[in-house]
Design a protein around this motif. Sequence first.
Motif, PDB file in Angstrom:
ATOM      1  N   SER A 167       0.798  -1.238   0.000  1.00 42.00           N
ATOM      2  CA  SER A 167       0.000   0.000   0.000  1.00 42.00           C
ATOM      3  C   SER A 167       0.831   1.288   0.000  1.00 42.00           C
ATOM      4  N   ASN A 168       1.940   1.371   0.641  1.00 44.02           N
ATOM      5  CA  ASN A 168       2.685   2.631   0.674  1.00 44.02           C
ATOM      6  C   ASN A 168       3.808   2.676  -0.360  1.00 44.02           C
ATOM      7  N   HIS A 169       3.811   1.745  -1.290  1.00 44.07           N
ATOM      8  CA  HIS A 169       4.831   1.736  -2.324  1.00 44.07           C
ATOM      9  C   HIS A 169       4.438   2.652  -3.474  1.00 44.07           C
ATOM     10  N   LEU A 170       5.451   3.228  -4.121  1.00 45.51           N
ATOM     11  CA  LEU A 170       5.205   4.203  -5.183  1.00 45.51           C
ATOM     12  C   LEU A 170       5.591   3.700  -6.572  1.00 45.51           C
ATOM     13  N   TYR A 171       6.421   2.659  -6.641  1.00 49.63           N
ATOM     14  CA  TYR A 171       6.925   2.168  -7.918  1.00 49.63           C
ATOM     15  C   TYR A 171       6.386   0.758  -8.155  1.00 49.63           C
ATOM     16  N   PHE A 172       5.919   0.522  -9.358  1.00 46.15           N
ATOM     17  CA  PHE A 172       5.295  -0.749  -9.679  1.00 46.15           C
ATOM     18  C   PHE A 172       5.922  -1.297 -10.948  1.00 46.15           C
ATOM     19  N   TYR A 173       5.979  -2.635 -11.019  1.00 39.51           N
ATOM     20  CA  TYR A 173       6.695  -3.296 -12.106  1.00 39.51           C
ATOM     21  C   TYR A 173       5.960  -4.552 -12.549  1.00 39.51           C
ATOM     22  N   TRP A 174       6.164  -4.906 -13.813  1.00 43.83           N
ATOM     23  CA  TRP A 174       5.807  -6.224 -14.307  1.00 43.83           C
ATOM     24  C   TRP A 174       7.046  -6.883 -14.896  1.00 43.83           C
ATOM     25  N   TYR A 175       7.202  -8.147 -14.570  1.00 44.28           N
ATOM     26  CA  TYR A 175       8.257  -8.991 -15.120  1.00 44.28           C
ATOM     27  C   TYR A 175       7.603 -10.265 -15.644  1.00 44.28           C
ATOM     28  N   ARG A 176       8.319 -10.977 -16.517  1.00 39.44           N
ATOM     29  CA  ARG A 176       7.813 -12.278 -16.924  1.00 39.44           C
ATOM     30  C   ARG A 176       8.951 -13.276 -16.939  1.00 39.44           C
ATOM     31  N   GLN A 177       8.564 -14.557 -16.825  1.00 37.99           N
ATOM     32  CA  GLN A 177       9.539 -15.644 -16.857  1.00 37.99           C
ATOM     33  C   GLN A 177       8.968 -16.775 -17.697  1.00 37.99           C
ATOM     34  N   ILE A 178       9.522 -16.935 -18.890  1.00 38.40           N
ATOM     35  CA  ILE A 178       9.171 -18.090 -19.713  1.00 38.40           C
ATOM     36  C   ILE A 178       9.753 -19.330 -19.036  1.00 38.40           C
ATOM     37  N   LEU A 179       9.016 -20.442 -19.103  1.00 39.63           N
ATOM     38  CA  LEU A 179       9.378 -21.655 -18.386  1.00 39.63           C
ATOM     39  C   LEU A 179      10.835 -22.045 -18.616  1.00 39.63           C
ATOM     40  N   GLY A 180      11.572 -22.177 -17.515  1.00 39.83           N
ATOM     41  CA  GLY A 180      12.963 -22.625 -17.597  1.00 39.83           C
ATOM     42  C   GLY A 180      13.960 -21.535 -17.913  1.00 39.83           C
ATOM     43  N   GLN A 181      13.472 -20.295 -18.040  1.00 40.37           N
ATOM     44  CA  GLN A 181      14.373 -19.204 -18.396  1.00 40.37           C
ATOM     45  C   GLN A 181      14.465 -18.196 -17.257  1.00 40.37           C
ATOM     46  N   LYS A 182      15.228 -17.137 -17.502  1.00 46.43           N
ATOM     47  CA  LYS A 182      15.404 -16.152 -16.432  1.00 46.43           C
ATOM     48  C   LYS A 182      14.239 -15.159 -16.421  1.00 46.43           C
TER      49      LYS A 182
END
Lengths: 109, 113
Positions: B27-42
């Motif tokens: 709730s008090n955070h200001l920065y938001f992110y999306w990441y993805r990980q394809i199976l078996g990868q970074k």
Amino acid sequence: GIQVEQSPPDLILQEGANSTLRCNFSDSVNNLQWFHQNPWGQLINLFYIPSGTKQNGRLSATTVATERYSLLYISSSQTTDSGVYFCAGGGAGSYQLTFGKGTKLSVIP
Amino acid sequence: EPEVTQTPSHQVTQMGQEVILRCVPISNHLYFYWYRQILGQKVEFLVSFYNNEISEKSEIFDDQFSVERPDGSNFTLKIRSTKLEDSAMYFCASSPEVYTEAFFGQGTRLTVV
């Protein structure tokens, strides 16, 4: 962008053994984290450690920022330590974390 | 302890369909992110969001993707026309400030069939 190299890629340990995982960065980072990805895929925060040394139970981490590397130490390993360990860093002027390819740790009884 | 929550935990969709992945950051955070990980990868960075606008995006984050903070608590990732190669685990994250510790949600596993 920053390149992150982790070593070793795979590690098999007997329960009770100690290990050291390494992370090298191609450039200076302002932000450095270690994660454990459990078998369900969750990323668990282990350490936020852009510099210095921290300890949490059997785990500790050291980052030498001037030499652009970080180490994660696992002592007295347990089978529940198995999984993939990632380090990730963020450089100046960037909002993102760049992840390494991970170290897959298998602890066998 | 506050945590980032994501819904759904698993979504199966047909190729060409639109999907919306949802996140409730700390709730008090200001920065938001999306990441993805394809199976078996970074894990790969997609986008960061601050002050109601995109602050940084990767090459992966093309016109097919969009993000939105529709209200004071939710943060969404929309994929407009899904492709098979969009199948991956998608992670939402938040941090109180830039260059501080980021906390990740449990992930949404997206399967495109």
